[in-house]
Design a protein around this motif. Structure first.
Motif, mmCIF file in Angstrom:
data_model
loop_
_atom_site.group_PDB
_atom_site.id
_atom_site.type_symbol
_atom_site.label_atom_id
_atom_site.label_comp_id
_atom_site.label_asym_id
_atom_site.label_seq_id
_atom_site.Cartn_x
_atom_site.Cartn_y
_atom_site.Cartn_z
ATOM 1 N N ALA A 54 0.822 -1.218 0.000
ATOM 2 C CA ALA A 54 0.000 0.000 0.000
ATOM 3 C C ALA A 54 0.851 1.261 0.000
ATOM 4 O O ALA A 54 0.403 2.325 -0.446
ATOM 5 N N SER A 55 2.088 1.160 0.487
ATOM 6 C CA SER A 55 2.948 2.347 0.590
ATOM 7 C C SER A 55 3.802 2.590 -0.652
ATOM 8 O O SER A 55 4.526 3.587 -0.722
ATOM 9 N N THR A 56 3.725 1.708 -1.642
ATOM 10 C CA THR A 56 4.626 1.811 -2.789
ATOM 11 C C THR A 56 4.491 3.128 -3.541
ATOM 12 O O THR A 56 5.457 3.615 -4.128
ATOM 13 N N TRP A 57 3.303 3.725 -3.525
ATOM 14 C CA TRP A 57 3.087 4.981 -4.252
ATOM 15 C C TRP A 57 3.999 6.097 -3.742
ATOM 16 O O TRP A 57 4.325 7.036 -4.477
ATOM 17 N N LYS A 58 4.440 5.983 -2.505
ATOM 18 C CA LYS A 58 5.267 7.037 -1.904
ATOM 19 C C LYS A 58 6.675 7.085 -2.492
ATOM 20 O O LYS A 58 7.356 8.105 -2.409
ATOM 21 N N TYR A 59 7.108 5.958 -3.070
ATOM 22 C CA TYR A 59 8.496 5.857 -3.529
ATOM 23 C C TYR A 59 8.636 5.959 -5.044
ATOM 24 O O TYR A 59 9.746 6.103 -5.552
ATOM 25 N N VAL A 60 7.539 5.846 -5.760
ATOM 26 C CA VAL A 60 7.633 5.722 -7.212
ATOM 27 C C VAL A 60 7.692 7.098 -7.882
ATOM 28 O O VAL A 60 7.043 8.063 -7.443
ATOM 29 N N LYS A 61 8.474 7.174 -8.909
ATOM 30 C CA LYS A 61 8.672 8.390 -9.686
ATOM 31 C C LYS A 61 7.463 8.638 -10.602
ATOM 32 O O LYS A 61 6.723 7.708 -10.930
ATOM 33 N N THR A 62 7.272 9.858 -11.007
ATOM 34 C CA THR A 62 6.261 10.163 -12.012
ATOM 35 C C THR A 62 6.529 9.340 -13.278
ATOM 36 O O THR A 62 7.676 9.240 -13.726
ATOM 37 N N ALA A 63 5.472 8.724 -13.798
ATOM 38 C CA ALA A 63 5.546 7.833 -14.970
ATOM 39 C C ALA A 63 6.312 6.552 -14.669
ATOM 40 O O ALA A 63 6.738 5.855 -15.590
ATOM 41 N N GLY A 64 6.438 6.228 -13.383
ATOM 42 C CA GLY A 64 7.144 5.013 -12.988
ATOM 43 C C GLY A 64 6.250 3.782 -12.964
ATOM 44 O O GLY A 64 5.093 3.815 -13.397
ATOM 45 N N VAL A 65 6.805 2.697 -12.431
ATOM 46 C CA VAL A 65 6.124 1.405 -12.416
ATOM 47 C C VAL A 65 6.208 0.791 -11.018
ATOM 48 O O VAL A 65 7.282 0.780 -10.405
ATOM 49 N N ILE A 66 5.096 0.287 -10.542
ATOM 50 C CA ILE A 66 5.052 -0.507 -9.308
ATOM 51 C C ILE A 66 4.848 -1.962 -9.712
ATOM 52 O O ILE A 66 3.932 -2.268 -10.486
ATOM 53 N N VAL A 67 5.691 -2.849 -9.199
ATOM 54 C CA VAL A 67 5.580 -4.266 -9.534
ATOM 55 C C VAL A 67 5.249 -5.042 -8.260
ATOM 56 O O VAL A 67 6.025 -5.058 -7.304
ATOM 57 N N ASN A 68 4.085 -5.672 -8.274
ATOM 58 C CA ASN A 68 3.626 -6.477 -7.139
ATOM 59 C C ASN A 68 4.150 -7.901 -7.303
ATOM 60 O O ASN A 68 3.580 -8.703 -8.031
ATOM 61 N N VAL A 69 5.254 -8.210 -6.643
ATOM 62 C CA VAL A 69 5.886 -9.522 -6.749
ATOM 63 C C VAL A 69 5.468 -10.417 -5.595
ATOM 64 O O VAL A 69 5.248 -11.615 -5.742
ATOM 65 N N GLY A 70 5.357 -9.842 -4.403
ATOM 66 C CA GLY A 70 5.077 -10.635 -3.201
ATOM 67 C C GLY A 70 3.667 -11.175 -3.125
ATOM 68 O O GLY A 70 3.389 -12.069 -2.328
ATOM 69 N N ASN A 71 2.756 -10.641 -3.941
ATOM 70 C CA ASN A 71 1.366 -11.119 -3.978
ATOM 71 C C ASN A 71 0.731 -11.143 -2.587
ATOM 72 O O ASN A 71 0.283 -12.180 -2.096
ATOM 73 N N ALA A 72 0.717 -9.973 -1.957
ATOM 74 C CA ALA A 72 0.071 -9.847 -0.654
ATOM 75 C C ALA A 72 -1.414 -10.166 -0.782
ATOM 76 O O ALA A 72 -2.056 -9.810 -1.765
#
Length: 348
Positions: free
Chosen positions: A252-270
């Motif tokens: 849920a916190s990944t948005w805080k670290y990602v750059k504009t036009a970046g990518v979040i990759v959900n690997v851990g499958n929470a």
């Protein structure tokens, strides 16, 4: 020769059981399994008897990270011979559905994946195993059979890196440096990612990551992760943020670290519902991508290890003999914060 398997007769209990000696069908080889790794999913089945709604069937055989030596070849097999050392890719898809035909066989609804409960498919924690030759990959002379066992989690990391668009010039954050996070880091390094940041609460994991690929490490116990990421990226954030811990909180916190036009990759499958701040994601036009196992990776992973682009030799797993598989699973659970990988030596 006798063939034994370690069957999960009940939750937290394995028992050695004799199986019939396998015979290779026309398109199969019989593999003497030499090593079998313990994966997080194996541990879930062992500890809880299930992963979410996927319940382990009675007398389930665990293990999907495996490698060994071919001792018999089916009459139609031309790609392998007796004596070849191979790594077994654990998912055998149907080959007929739209996903298989488009090359995305990891999404096949009828895939038989070793040590998976839907459909119930027994795993590789056994001495001898008849397996489709198509999914047995020959190991080069300079890649050990134990390294072959670690190709499975490496393939997850390589697929994750590919889904994130890892390449030269990119900055990546990897949240959680357990086995999959560590393999994702190795893959990002091999793919040329220019700056790799890792975060974890365990200092031993962070130290190992710094030795073998990470440029910066954040101990979330005593450091503000957002502050440190912004410091390391000149206030911009990361091009790619990998969540490999499998935690709803960190995902849920990944948005805080990602750059504009970046990518979040959900690997851990929470599991469960994850609250995302979609307004922030929309403002940045961020992509969210998921990872389900891997596809078409084993040959690339083998080549990366063969050429030294990815080094698995420095990983020193906790090793247990086959007859102490029970102790191996107990150890892997009790020492999960200390050991990156636990592997069972099935046969010598």
């Amino acid at each position: 020769m006798k063939n034994y398997a370690m069957k999960m007769c009940s939750v937290k209990r394995l028992e050695r059981t004799e199986l019939e000696m396998p015979v290779a069908a026309a398109d199969q080889v019989v593999v003497k399994i030499e090593y079998c790794g313990i994966c997080g999913s194996d541990m879930h089945f062992f500890q809880n008897g299930a992963i979410g709604t996927r319940k382990a069937p009675p007398d389930f055989i665990l293990g999907h990270e495996s490698a060994g030596t071919v001792i018999e070849v089916g009459k139609d097999v031309t790609t392998l011979k007796v004596g070849d050392r191979v790594a077994l890719e654990p998912g055998v898809p149907c080959g007929k559905c739209q996903y298989c035909k488009s090359g995305k066989y990891n999404l096949c609804p009828d895939v038989h994946f070793l040590a998976a409960a839907k459909p119930p498919t027994n795993g590789a924690l056994r001495n001898y195993f008849a397996y489709p030759a198509e999914w047995c990959f020959k190991l080069p002379d300079n890649v050990s059979t134990m390294e072959g066992t670690m190709l499975e989690p490496l393939s997850v990391g390589m697929h994750a890196a590919g889904r994130g668009g890892a390449e030269l010039g990119k900055t990546a954050l990897i949240i959680g440096v357990g086995t999959i996070g560590y393999m994702t880091m190795l893959a990002c390094k091999a793919m040329g990612v220019s700056k790799i940041i890792v975060s974890d609460a365990l200092e031993n994991r962070l130290a190992l990551a710094l030795q073998h690929g990470a440029d910066y490490a954040i101990n979330v116990k005593n450091e503000d992760a957002v502050e440190k990421v912004m410091e390391y990226t000149d206030g911009e954030g990361c091009d790619i943020v990998f969540e490999t811990a499998g935690s709803p909180v960190t995902l849920a916190s990944t948005w805080k670290y990602v750059k504009t036009a970046g990518v979040i990759v959900n690997v851990g499958n929470a599991s469960g519902e994850i609250p995302f701040v979609f307004g922030e994601l929309a403002r940045k036009e961020v992509d969210i991508r998921s990872v389900w196992r891997y596809r078409n990776i084993y040959p690339i992973a083998i080549e990366a290890v063969r050429t030294g682009k990815i080094d698995l030799k420095h990983i020193e797993p906790a090793m247990f003999p086959f007859e102490k598989s029970q102790e191996a699973f107990e150890y892997a659970f009790e020492h999960r914060s200390e050991v990156l990988k636990t592997i069972i030596q099935v046969t010598e």
